[in-house]
Design an enzyme around this catalytic site. Sequence first.
Site, short mmCIF file in Angstrom:
data_model
loop_
_atom_site.label_atom_id
_atom_site.label_comp_id
_atom_site.label_asym_id
_atom_site.label_seq_id
_atom_site.Cartn_x
_atom_site.Cartn_y
_atom_site.Cartn_z
N ARG A 3 -22.68 16.23 1.94
CA ARG A 3 -22.04 15.76 3.06
C ARG A 3 -20.94 14.81 2.71
N PRO A 31 -13.38 -2.51 -8.84
CA PRO A 31 -14.34 -3.46 -9.39
C PRO A 31 -14.65 -4.68 -8.82
N GLY A 48 -15.20 -5.05 -3.10
CA GLY A 48 -16.00 -3.89 -2.42
C GLY A 48 -15.68 -4.03 -0.96
N CYS A 90 -9.76 5.09 8.52
CA CYS A 90 -10.21 6.52 8.04
C CYS A 90 -11.72 6.27 8.07
N LEU A 91 -12.04 4.95 7.70
CA LEU A 91 -13.47 4.84 7.66
C LEU A 91 -14.09 4.99 8.81
N ARG A 103 -17.58 7.00 8.95
CA ARG A 103 -18.80 6.38 9.34
C ARG A 103 -19.41 7.15 10.54
N GLU A 163 -19.32 2.96 2.62
CA GLU A 163 -18.57 2.91 3.92
C GLU A 163 -19.21 1.97 4.72
N THR A 215 -21.60 -1.76 3.79
CA THR A 215 -23.02 -1.98 3.47
C THR A 215 -23.87 -2.40 4.88
P1 TGC Z 1 -9.87 -7.86 9.42
O1 TGC Z 1 -8.86 -9.08 9.29
O2 TGC Z 1 -10.95 -7.53 10.18
O3 TGC Z 1 -8.89 -6.53 9.77
C1 TGC Z 1 -7.67 -6.21 9.25
C2 TGC Z 1 -6.90 -5.31 10.03
O4 TGC Z 1 -7.52 -4.06 10.21
C3 TGC Z 1 -8.02 -3.97 11.85
N1 TGC Z 1 -9.37 -3.38 11.64
C4 TGC Z 1 -9.73 -2.10 11.79
N2 TGC Z 1 -8.55 -0.94 12.20
C5 TGC Z 1 -9.28 0.08 12.41
N3 TGC Z 1 -10.58 0.28 12.07
C6 TGC Z 1 -11.55 -0.52 11.87
N4 TGC Z 1 -12.88 -0.40 11.74
C7 TGC Z 1 -10.88 -2.00 11.44
N5 TGC Z 1 -11.51 -3.05 11.27
C8 TGC Z 1 -10.56 -3.90 11.14
C9 TGC Z 1 -7.87 -5.29 12.20
O5 TGC Z 1 -7.56 -5.23 13.62
C10 TGC Z 1 -6.65 -6.00 11.61
O6 TGC Z 1 -5.55 -5.21 11.83
P2 TGC Z 1 -4.09 -6.21 12.08
O7 TGC Z 1 -3.23 -5.15 12.78
O8 TGC Z 1 -4.41 -7.42 12.73
O9 TGC Z 1 -3.61 -6.28 10.52
O10 TGC Z 1 -10.38 -7.38 7.99
P3 TGC Z 1 -11.11 -8.18 6.85
O11 TGC Z 1 -10.35 -8.34 5.67
O12 TGC Z 1 -11.71 -9.45 7.38
O13 TGC Z 1 -12.22 -7.07 6.69
C11 TGC Z 1 -13.18 -6.66 7.70
C12 TGC Z 1 -14.23 -5.91 7.01
C13 TGC Z 1 -15.15 -7.04 6.03
C14 TGC Z 1 -15.11 -5.32 8.38
C15 TGC Z 1 -13.82 -4.72 6.41
O14 TGC Z 1 -12.92 -4.81 5.34
C16 TGC Z 1 -14.76 -3.85 5.93
O15 TGC Z 1 -15.25 -2.96 6.46
N6 TGC Z 1 -15.55 -3.86 4.84
C17 TGC Z 1 -16.26 -2.78 4.11
C18 TGC Z 1 -15.65 -2.06 3.15
C19 TGC Z 1 -15.84 -0.56 3.31
O16 TGC Z 1 -16.51 -0.07 4.05
N7 TGC Z 1 -15.43 0.03 2.26
C20 TGC Z 1 -15.63 1.60 2.22
C21 TGC Z 1 -15.03 2.33 1.19
S1 TGC Z 1 -14.73 4.09 1.29
C22 TGC Z 1 -16.45 4.58 0.82
O17 TGC Z 1 -17.45 3.78 0.69
C23 TGC Z 1 -16.37 6.05 0.75
S2 TGC Z 1 -17.87 6.74 0.54
C24 TGC Z 1 -17.84 8.49 0.73
C25 TGC Z 1 -18.69 9.23 0.70
O18 TGC Z 1 -19.06 9.59 -0.32
O19 TGC Z 1 -19.03 9.84 1.84
P1 FAD Z 2 -20.50 -6.03 -2.69
O1 FAD Z 2 -19.33 -5.93 -1.80
O2 FAD Z 2 -20.37 -6.78 -3.87
O3 FAD Z 2 -21.70 -6.31 -1.79
C1 FAD Z 2 -22.87 -6.83 -2.66
C2 FAD Z 2 -23.91 -7.24 -1.52
O4 FAD Z 2 -23.30 -8.50 -0.94
C3 FAD Z 2 -24.06 -6.33 -0.32
O5 FAD Z 2 -25.66 -6.44 0.09
C4 FAD Z 2 -23.40 -6.86 0.56
O6 FAD Z 2 -23.66 -6.53 1.94
C5 FAD Z 2 -23.20 -8.30 0.67
N1 FAD Z 2 -22.06 -8.87 1.02
C6 FAD Z 2 -20.76 -8.85 0.62
N2 FAD Z 2 -20.11 -9.56 1.44
C7 FAD Z 2 -20.84 -10.13 2.12
C8 FAD Z 2 -20.65 -10.94 3.19
N3 FAD Z 2 -19.54 -11.50 3.63
N4 FAD Z 2 -21.90 -11.35 4.33
C9 FAD Z 2 -23.02 -11.08 3.81
N5 FAD Z 2 -23.15 -10.32 2.68
C10 FAD Z 2 -22.26 -10.13 2.00
N6 FAD Z 2 -15.65 3.56 -2.30
C11 FAD Z 2 -14.31 4.19 -2.10
O7 FAD Z 2 -13.13 3.36 -1.91
N7 FAD Z 2 -14.09 5.59 -2.17
C12 FAD Z 2 -15.40 6.35 -2.40
O8 FAD Z 2 -15.34 7.65 -2.21
C13 FAD Z 2 -16.63 5.60 -2.52
N8 FAD Z 2 -17.62 6.39 -2.98
C14 FAD Z 2 -18.95 5.63 -3.01
C15 FAD Z 2 -19.86 6.49 -3.83
C16 FAD Z 2 -21.11 5.87 -3.88
C17 FAD Z 2 -22.27 6.77 -4.61
C18 FAD Z 2 -21.18 4.56 -4.01
C19 FAD Z 2 -22.57 3.84 -4.34
C20 FAD Z 2 -20.00 3.61 -3.51
C21 FAD Z 2 -19.03 4.29 -2.93
N9 FAD Z 2 -17.81 3.73 -2.78
C22 FAD Z 2 -16.74 4.22 -2.42
C23 FAD Z 2 -17.83 2.05 -2.79
C24 FAD Z 2 -18.36 1.49 -1.81
O9 FAD Z 2 -17.77 1.49 -0.40
C25 FAD Z 2 -19.10 0.00 -1.76
O10 FAD Z 2 -19.93 -0.01 -3.01
C26 FAD Z 2 -19.40 -0.66 -0.94
O11 FAD Z 2 -18.21 -1.06 0.09
C27 FAD Z 2 -19.85 -1.93 -1.29
O12 FAD Z 2 -19.03 -2.76 -2.16
P2 FAD Z 2 -19.98 -3.42 -3.29
O13 FAD Z 2 -20.68 -2.20 -4.02
O14 FAD Z 2 -18.86 -3.90 -4.36
O15 FAD Z 2 -20.90 -4.50 -3.19
#
Ligand code: TGC
Ligand code: FAD
Length: 392
Positions: free
Chosen positions: A97, A141, A144, A246-247, A251, A371, A373
């Site tokens: 998936r 690195p 995240g 995109c997320l 998600r 996507e 935590t």
């Molecule tokens: P924040 O100040 O809240 O927002 C910045 C700007 O972004 C807008 N925004 C969004 N827009 C669209 N969709 C959303 N879900 C949005 N959330 C926020 C917001 O309105 C703002 O816009 P503007 O116009 O004012 O600039 O941002 P922040 O820096 O405080 O961060 C918020 C937080 C912590 C929720 C966000 O950074 C977050 O979601 N962190 C988690 C990171 C994450 O999910 N990483 C995923 C990496 S990709 C991955 O894991 C792929 S796995 C794929 C697989 O194998 O299936």
């Molecule tokens: P951290 O951000 O260091 O978090 C560590 C712990 O601290 C977590 O429990 C978290 O919840 C907690 N924490 C952090 N901040 C806070 C806060 N403000 N308050 C409370 N608790 C907090 N990323 C991509 O960009 N593209 C991909 O394709 C992709 N694929 C992935 C595939 C795999 C198998 C894995 C494991 C990860 C992948 N990721 C990808 C990365 C993934 O999105 C990150 O691992 C995830 O967003 C968490 O970041 P981190 O691992 O650095 O953890």
Amino acid sequence: MGADNFQYHDYYLVDELLTEEHKQIREMVRAWVKKEVSPIVEEACQKAEFPRQWIKGLAEIGAFGPYIPQEYGGAGLDQISYGIIMQELERGDSGLRSTASVQSSLVMYPIYTFGSEEQKRKYLPRLAKGEIIGCFGLTEPDYGSNPAGMITRFTDKGDHVVLNGAKMWISNAPIADIAVVWAKDDHGEIRGLIVERGMEGFTTPETHGKWSLRASATGELVFDNVKVPKENIFPNIKGLKGPLSCLNSARYGIAWGAIGAALDCYDSALRYSKERIQFGKPIAAFQLTQKKLAEMITEITKAQVLTWRLGVLKNENRATPAQISMAKRNNVHMALTIAREARQIHGGMGITGEYPIMRHMMNLESVITYEGTHDIHLLITGLDITGINAFS
Ligand code: TGC
Ligand code: FAD
């Protein structure tokens, strides 16, 4: 793995809310998973290999860009169809998936939504056919959960830019032909670029030693003075809302996908509990086993209804990011809890590859982290209901 005897469970008749087309899509994907995935997924995980032959099959069943319009090579389906496809794929394996959700939501979606007409025509049809594979580079690195702090950046050099930095934990990176990369420009603004394999200074070292998502290839993206033509920059988006949009799509797909993994664990546990005799009775006859099974189907049913409703809102363009976060968080946690309980019901057999349980359980440890935590999604709900940001 033993034979795939999976039976679907629909306790609240949610099927009645689906169209005939939805059900046909589900049957088609389920048949493909049974035929092409189940017989080899256990060995692929044991060897930590992504079976490349799945790419052609995924393209043929329309799993790459299901909701991208047909004029760009997608299937032009609705959001519920997309969810159903993700559910059936994750019933097979979360890594499978992952491959489809990255290609669809994290590569095709941004190209379709933020790309120029030339970028769409150049990449989307080939991505839909599986002729090329993409990946999505946001995480670094040191950044995240807080991607806003990213340090990967590019400098303007006239007709091209020069990109430096590194991305970590990138699904599909080792097999990808292109990467959608999020990096800061000279003004510190986040932009999206398409980086192609073969560009000098771009490498994708594989991440080894994972105990989770072993049938999915994960790696780094390393940029050492990579020259990227300016026409590879997305013209229509600036800022963190680009990658975060995109997320939302990925998600949403995971919310559906997790139900697939949960159903597979529940189905296996139900069947095993009726067959396994202890103390002269099937273990299903013991109240403690029934408690586990009854709670599993209750949680699956709640998730099915929640996710169907989210799909309706998504089809109407009314699903908010916070609603998507709630469903991703709830459903992945639900699936992980069910996998752990199903493992108990299988006793010692639950740790073997004879049953899919342990594989799902280990996979879901990644799904609950990537996507966003589990706790980050809780804080997104907290912010939405209180108006107070508790991230920083
Ligand atoms: P924040 O100040 O809240 O927002 C910045 C700007 O972004 C807008 N925004 C969004 N827009 C669209 N969709 C959303 N879900 C949005 N959330 C926020 C917001 O309105 C703002 O816009 P503007 O116009 O004012 O600039 O941002 P922040 O820096 O405080 O961060 C918020 C937080 C912590 C929720 C966000 O950074 C977050 O979601 N962190 C988690 C990171 C994450 O999910 N990483 C995923 C990496 S990709 C991955 O894991 C792929 S796995 C794929 C697989 O194998 O299936
Ligand atoms: P951290 O951000 O260091 O978090 C560590 C712990 O601290 C977590 O429990 C978290 O919840 C907690 N924490 C952090 N901040 C806070 C806060 N403000 N308050 C409370 N608790 C907090 N990323 C991509 O960009 N593209 C991909 O394709 C992709 N694929 C992935 C595939 C795999 C198998 C894995 C494991 C990860 C992948 N990721 C990808 C990365 C993934 O999105 C990150 O691992 C995830 O967003 C968490 O970041 P981190 O691992 O650095 O953890």
